[in-house]
Design a protein around this motif. Structure first.
Motif, PDB file in Angstrom:
ATOM      1  N   LEU A   1      -4.079  -5.386  -2.484  1.00 54.97           N
ATOM      2  CA  LEU A   1      -4.371  -4.342  -3.114  1.00 54.97           C
ATOM      3  C   LEU A   1      -3.738  -4.589  -4.387  1.00 54.97           C
ATOM      4  N   GLU A   2      -2.960  -5.762  -4.882  1.00 53.08           N
ATOM      5  CA  GLU A   2      -3.917  -5.632  -5.859  1.00 53.08           C
ATOM      6  C   GLU A   2      -4.225  -6.157  -7.037  1.00 53.08           C
ATOM      7  N   LEU A   3      -5.704  -6.443  -5.750  1.00 59.50           N
ATOM      8  CA  LEU A   3      -7.214  -6.710  -6.179  1.00 59.50           C
ATOM      9  C   LEU A   3      -7.755  -5.547  -6.982  1.00 59.50           C
ATOM     10  N   LEU A   4      -7.057  -4.391  -5.880  1.00 62.40           N
ATOM     11  CA  LEU A   4      -7.334  -2.738  -7.063  1.00 62.40           C
ATOM     12  C   LEU A   4      -6.307  -2.541  -7.626  1.00 62.40           C
TER      13      LEU A   4
ATOM     14  N   GLU B   1      -0.183   4.434   6.028  1.00 61.18           N
ATOM     15  CA  GLU B   1      -0.604   5.942   4.254  1.00 61.18           C
ATOM     16  C   GLU B   1      -1.820   4.245   3.869  1.00 61.18           C
ATOM     17  N   LEU B   2      -1.784   2.809   4.465  1.00 63.62           N
ATOM     18  CA  LEU B   2      -3.343   2.320   4.044  1.00 63.62           C
ATOM     19  C   LEU B   2      -4.037   2.540   4.738  1.00 63.62           C
ATOM     20  N   GLU B   3      -4.231   2.851   5.885  1.00 65.15           N
ATOM     21  CA  GLU B   3      -5.657   3.577   6.176  1.00 65.15           C
ATOM     22  C   GLU B   3      -5.243   5.491   5.694  1.00 65.15           C
ATOM     23  N   ASP B   4      -4.883   5.701   4.434  1.00 68.33           N
ATOM     24  CA  ASP B   4      -5.608   6.844   4.408  1.00 68.33           C
ATOM     25  C   ASP B   4      -5.791   6.658   3.088  1.00 68.33           C
ATOM     26  N   LEU B   5      -5.354   5.087   2.397  1.00 67.42           N
ATOM     27  CA  LEU B   5      -5.732   4.949   1.306  1.00 67.42           C
ATOM     28  C   LEU B   5      -6.817   4.089   1.273  1.00 67.42           C
ATOM     29  N   ASN B   6      -7.636   3.734   2.395  1.00 68.80           N
ATOM     30  CA  ASN B   6      -8.540   2.967   2.188  1.00 68.80           C
ATOM     31  C   ASN B   6      -9.815   4.226   2.631  1.00 68.80           C
ATOM     32  N   LEU B   7      -9.583   4.812   2.991  1.00 69.71           N
ATOM     33  CA  LEU B   7     -10.536   6.419   3.794  1.00 69.71           C
ATOM     34  C   LEU B   7     -10.626   7.275   1.669  1.00 69.71           C
ATOM     35  N   SER B   8      -9.972   7.212   1.272  1.00 65.99           N
ATOM     36  CA  SER B   8     -10.111   7.356   0.071  1.00 65.99           C
ATOM     37  C   SER B   8     -10.498   6.257  -0.770  1.00 65.99           C
ATOM     38  N   LEU B   9     -10.628   6.242  -0.496  1.00 69.37           N
ATOM     39  CA  LEU B   9     -11.774   4.332  -1.285  1.00 69.37           C
ATOM     40  C   LEU B   9     -12.513   4.334  -0.519  1.00 69.37           C
ATOM     41  N   LEU B  10     -13.496   4.808   0.122  1.00 71.58           N
ATOM     42  CA  LEU B  10     -14.304   4.505   0.599  1.00 71.58           C
ATOM     43  C   LEU B  10     -15.122   5.610  -0.006  1.00 71.58           C
TER      44      LEU B  10
ATOM     45  N   GLU C   1     -18.029  -5.262  -5.224  1.00 70.78           N
ATOM     46  CA  GLU C   1     -16.464  -5.849  -4.678  1.00 70.78           C
ATOM     47  C   GLU C   1     -15.324  -4.586  -4.267  1.00 70.78           C
ATOM     48  N   VAL C   2     -15.821  -3.168  -4.628  1.00 72.60           N
ATOM     49  CA  VAL C   2     -15.040  -2.237  -4.223  1.00 72.60           C
ATOM     50  C   VAL C   2     -15.475  -2.248  -1.904  1.00 72.60           C
ATOM     51  N   TRP C   3     -16.616  -2.145  -1.807  1.00 70.97           N
ATOM     52  CA  TRP C   3     -16.786  -2.342  -0.244  1.00 70.97           C
ATOM     53  C   TRP C   3     -16.332  -3.808   0.534  1.00 70.97           C
ATOM     54  N   GLY C   4     -16.262  -4.785  -0.186  1.00 67.13           N
ATOM     55  CA  GLY C   4     -15.629  -5.984   0.289  1.00 67.13           C
ATOM     56  C   GLY C   4     -14.385  -5.580   0.708  1.00 67.13           C
ATOM     57  N   LEU C   5     -13.427  -4.951  -0.307  1.00 67.49           N
ATOM     58  CA  LEU C   5     -11.899  -5.200  -0.552  1.00 67.49           C
ATOM     59  C   LEU C   5     -11.757  -3.590   0.420  1.00 67.49           C
ATOM     60  N   ILE C   6     -13.024  -2.628   0.853  1.00 66.60           N
ATOM     61  CA  ILE C   6     -12.289  -1.962   1.434  1.00 66.60           C
ATOM     62  C   ILE C   6     -12.450  -2.399   2.922  1.00 66.60           C
ATOM     63  N   LYS C   7     -13.134  -3.761   3.602  1.00 70.71           N
ATOM     64  CA  LYS C   7     -13.717  -3.901   4.815  1.00 70.71           C
ATOM     65  C   LYS C   7     -12.270  -4.778   5.008  1.00 70.71           C
TER      66      LYS C   7
ATOM     67  N   LYS D   1     -10.044  -2.839   5.752  1.00 76.50           N
ATOM     68  CA  LYS D   1      -9.782  -2.190   7.200  1.00 76.50           C
ATOM     69  C   LYS D   1      -9.325  -2.918   7.861  1.00 76.50           C
ATOM     70  N   GLU D   2      -9.847  -4.735   8.139  1.00 74.22           N
ATOM     71  CA  GLU D   2      -9.558  -5.300   9.010  1.00 74.22           C
ATOM     72  C   GLU D   2      -8.453  -5.676   9.093  1.00 74.22           C
ATOM     73  N   LYS D   3      -7.481  -5.698   7.983  1.00 80.49           N
ATOM     74  CA  LYS D   3      -6.234  -5.422   8.028  1.00 80.49           C
ATOM     75  C   LYS D   3      -4.894  -4.729   8.618  1.00 80.49           C
ATOM     76  N   GLU D   4      -5.591  -3.284   8.127  1.00 77.41           N
ATOM     77  CA  GLU D   4      -5.208  -2.798   8.549  1.00 77.41           C
ATOM     78  C   GLU D   4      -5.243  -2.639  10.738  1.00 77.41           C
ATOM     79  N   LYS D   5      -6.883  -2.501  10.906  1.00 79.64           N
ATOM     80  CA  LYS D   5      -6.488  -3.077  12.998  1.00 79.64           C
ATOM     81  C   LYS D   5      -5.569  -4.239  13.147  1.00 79.64           C
ATOM     82  N   GLU D   6      -5.935  -5.433  12.506  1.00 81.00           N
ATOM     83  CA  GLU D   6      -4.684  -6.565  12.966  1.00 81.00           C
ATOM     84  C   GLU D   6      -3.185  -6.102  13.197  1.00 81.00           C
TER      85      GLU D   6
END
Length: 643
Positions: free
Chosen positions: A251-254, A318-327, A341-347, A350-355
C-alpha cells in the motif's frame, strides 16, 4: 560398455591428474556407474550417498555424459541458493576440466536487479530515505560489473528497498522495455537457453511446474540433490505466507502516509481526488490493523484456524474496491513509464486479496491455516498437508529423475520419503560413508539426565552436562536444540568465561558460522537451520551435542494436521510419520561432525529415550556401522586425551 569405461576412466585416471590430492572412492565410482545406467535405461532412482562419498561428482559426470549423448539439456536442483552457488563454484569447474560443457545457474526473476524499476522508483519519489537512494546508486554501479544478481550484492538489502529495484514479472515490458538489451534477467535467460547443464533450486523447480513448465528452458531429465528437503520446498511454494508488514509495504508503494510519497502523486487525478484517495488509504490502513488484530485476538504467538472466520473488519472488501478503482484509473492512463508500475501494483494487490479470501474461508480442504506472531509482525500462513498428488503429476512430465542426499533412509528403508513424494516405481541404492567412524568418532549417550518430559530438571541437568562436555572438549562444540525456548533457557544456565559462547539469533547465521570456524575454542548454541547444510571440517567442531531427539513440536499446525489426517485414515501417526521424520533430522544433525577423513570427534546425546524407549533402536540403526557407543563419561575423556 564404452560409456561405462569412459566414466571409470574419468574417476581413475583423469580426476587424479587434475586434482593431486584426489583419492579414488569405490562408492563414488559405483554410484556414478549406477546413475549412468539408470539414465540410459530411463529408470528413476533414489540413491543415498554417505558423507565423504563425493556425491556431487558421482551424479554430475554421468549426467553430463548423458546430456551430451542425447543432445539434451539436463538439470540439477538443490535446496537453497547457497548450495546452488557452492555447486557452481566448487564442483562444476572440476567437471568442466574433464568434460568441457556450457552451464548456467538459474534463479527466480525477483532476484535480478531491474534498472527500469530503479529509475522509476527514483523518478516517482518511491525511495523514502537518503540511504535507499545511496544504496540504489551503489547497486547500479555494482550491477554493471556483475550479472545483476542481487543475492550476490555484498551488503544487506532491506525488503522495502528490494521491492523497488528488483524485477517484477507483473510490470515487466519485456522486449518493449528500453532497457531490454541490457536487462540482467533476460541476459540470464539467454544463458539458460544455451546451457547444457542448468543448475536451479527446488523452489524455482516448483515455480516452473506452476507456470505450466514455461519458466525454464525445456528439459526432461533432472537430479534433485538434497532431495530430503524436496517436500519442504513444495509445501513452502504452494502455501500462503502473508504479513501485515508486507501488505503495508504494498500500500505504501501507492502512498506512504508518513513520507507523503508514492505513485498516487503521479496519477492523473485532480487535487480534490488525490485528497479523497489519501483519506481512503488512511482508512484502509486502519482497517488493515483492525483486520489483523481481530484475527489474532491479541493472544498467544501462534494459533491454528479450524473454521472459516466471521470477521467484523471490512478490510478485504475495501482492498478489493480500492483495487477496482485503481484499475479504472489505469485504463485511462497515458504515461507509458508509469503504467507498468501501476499495473504491477494492481496485480500484486489482487494476488494478496485472493490469498486473504482463501485464508479467511479456509479455501483448500487439503491445507492447514494458521497465524503466528514475531514481534510486531503478524503472518497469515497455510500449508498443504501432502504434496503426493501434485508430485505424481509433476514427476510424470519427466523421462527420468534421480533423488540423492546423505539422508534418505530410516534404518536403511527408503519407503518413508518415497511415500511422502508419491514415488511408486524406482531403483534404490545406498552407498555408505567411506569414513572410519570406529576410529574417528564416539557416540556418548548421557543417561544420567532425566527424561525430557521432566522439563525443569531436564533443562538444568542439560546445562550441567553441556558444561562438562565443553570442558572435556576444550570448547570446539556445537550444541543443537529443537527449540529457541530451550536454547535460551540452557544458554542462560551454562557457565561462561573460559570459552567464547555464540548463540543463534545474536547475529546473521553466516557470521556466527564464520566466527565459530575461526575461533577453534568457541561454542555455538543453535537450532533450526544449523541441524543441516552447514560444513565445519577440522578442529573447530570436535564435539557435537544433540540435546533432544528432534521430534516436531506436536502442536505445530501442519504437523497437527498431518497427524489428524493419518488418524482418520487408520494409521498410527507416531510410527508412520513423526518417528521417521525425527530419525532423518537426527541423521542430518549427526552428519555435522565428521566431514573428512582427518576429522575426529564426539557426538553427545542428552536424550536417553534413544536407549530407553522401544523406538530408540531406529535412531541407532540409522547411524554408521561400527560407531563406538558409551553411556560412561570416562571414554569421552580418554577420546579427547588421545587427540
Amino acid at each position: 560398455m564404452k560409456d561405462r569405461e569412459s566414466l571409470i576412466n574419468l574417476f581413475q585416471k583423469e580426476l587424479p591428474r587434475i586434482l593431486p590430492h584426489y583419492e579414488e572412492r569405490k562408492g563414488q565410482v559405483a554410484m556414478a556407474i549406477l546413475i549412468a545406467e539408470c539414465l540410459a535405461e530411463r529408470k528413476n532412482l533414489l540413491v543415498e550417498a554417505g558423507t565423504g562419498i563425493g556425491k556431487t561428482l558421482a551424479y554430475l559426470l554421468p549426467l553430463i555424459q548423458h546430456g551430451r549423448k542425447e543432445n539434451k539439456r539436463v538439470v540439477i536442483s538443490t535446496y537453497t541458493k547457497i548450495l546452488q552457488e557452492q555447486l557452481v563454484k566448487k564442483d562444476i569447474p572440476i567437471a568442466q576440466r574433464l568434460i568441457p560443457f556450457r552451464f548456467a545457474s538459474a534463479y527466480g526473476s525477483e532476484n535480478y536487479f531491474c534498472p527500469k524499476r530503479a529509475n522509476n522508483s527514483l523518478r516517482y519519489g518511491l525511495f523514502e530515505r537518503e540511504e535507499e537512494r545511496y544504496l540504489k546508486d551503489k547497486i547500479f554501479s555494482w550491477a554493471k560489473e556483475k550479472e545483476g544478481l542481487l543475492i550476490d550484492f555484498p551488503e544487506n538489502i532491506e525488503p522495502n528497498l528490494l521491492n523497488k529495484i528488483n524485477r517484477d514479472r507483473d510490470n515487466c515490458l519485456e522486449k518493449r522495455c528500453p532497457f531490454y538489451e541490457e536487462c540482467y534477467y533476460f541476459r540470464a535467460k539467454k544463458k539458460w537457453e544455451e546451457a547444457e547443464v542448468l543448475v536451479i533450486n527446488h523452489f524455482l523447480f516448483f515455480a516452473h511446474c506452476a507456470t505450466d513448465y514455461k519458466l525454464l528452458p525445456t528439459f526432461d531429465t533432472i537430479v534433485f540433490d538434497e532431495a530430503h528437503r524436496l517436500e519442504d520446498a513444495g509445501v513452502n511454494y504452494f502455501g500462503i505466507d502473508l504479513s501485515n508488514n508486507g501488505l503495508k509495504r504494498s500500500l505504501e508503494l501507492l502512498y506512504n502516509l508518513k513520507t507523503k510519497k508514492g505513485l498516487l502523486n503521479h496519477l492523473p487525478l485532480s487535487l480534490s481526488l488525490q485528497e479523497h484517495w489519501k483519506k481512503r488509504l488512511e482508512k484502509l490502513n486502519i482497517s488493515l490493523n483492525d483486520f489483523f488484530l481481530e484475527i489474532t485476538e491479541q493472544v498467544a504467538e501462534r494459533k491454528r484456524i479450524l473454521s472459516p472466520l466471521q470477521l467484523a473488519s471490512d478490510f478485504i472488501v475495501e482492498l478489493e474496491d480500492l483495487n477496482l478503482s485503481l484499475l479504472r484509473i489505469y485504463q485511462e492512463m497515458r504515461d507509458d513509464d508509469l503504467k507498468p508500475e501501476v499495473w504491477g501494483l494492481i496485480k500484486s494487490l489482487k494476488e494478496k486479496e485472493k490469498e486473504l479470501k482463501e485464508f479467511v474461508n479456509l479455501g483448500d480442504s487439503g491445507s492447514v491455516y494458521w497465524w503466528e506472531r514475531e514481534g510486531g509482525r503478524i503472518y497469515l500462513k497455510s500449508a498443504p498437508l501432502s504434496i503426493v498428488g501434485m508430485m505424481k503429476k509433476i514427476l510424470s512430465n519427466f523421462k527420468v529423475f534421480i533423488l540423492t542426499s546423505a539422508t534418505l533412509t530410516v534404518a536403511g528403508d527408503f519407503s518413508f520419503l518415497a511415500n511422502r513424494l508419491g514415488m511408486e516405481e524406482y531403483q534404490k541404492s545406498i552407498f555408505p560413508s567411506p569414513f572410519d567412524y570406529e576410529k574417528q568418532s564416539l557416540l556418548f549417550i548421557d543417561e544420567r539426565l532425566p527424561f525430557p518430559k521432566e522439563e525443569g530438571d531436564f533443562i538444568r541437568r542439560c546445562a550441567q552436562s553441556i558444561d562438562e562436555l565443553i570442558k572435556i572438549a576444550r570448547g570446539r562444540t556445537l550444541i543443537l536444540f529443537t527449540s529457541f525456548k530451550m536454547m535460551e533457557e540452557v544458554f542462560a544456565l551454562c557457565r561462561k568465561g573460559e570459552y567464547q559462547f555464540l548463540k543463534q539469533g545474536e547475529e546473521p547465521a553466516y557470521q556466527l558460522l564464520k566466527r565459530f570456524q575461526e575461533d577453534t575454542t568457541s561454542c555455538l548454541f543453535a537450532t533450526a537451520s544449523f541441524w543441516q547444510g552447514i560444513d565445519v571440517p577440522g578442529e573447530a567442531l570436535s564435539c557435537l551435542i544433540i540435546t533432544r531427539l528432534p521430534f516436531d513440536v506436536p502442536d505445530e499446525p501442519r504437523i497437527e494436521g498431518i497427524v489428524e489426517n493419518l488418524r482418520r485414515r487408520g494409521e498410527e501417526p507416531f510410527w508412520s510419520f513423526q518417528l521417521p521424520q525425527a530419525v532423518l533430522r537426527f541423521r542430518q544433525g549427526f552428519g555435522r561432525l565428521i566431514r573428512n577423513k582427518r576429522d575426529r570427534g564426539v557426538v553427545g546425546v542428552l536424550d536417553k529415550r534413544i536407549i530407553r524407549k522401544n523406538y530408540g533402536h531406529l535412531f541407532l540403526r540409522s547411524l554408521p556401522e561400527n560407531l563406538p557407543m558409551t553411556t560412561n563419561i570416562n571414554p569421552v575423556v580418554g577420546f579427547f586425551r588421545r587427540r
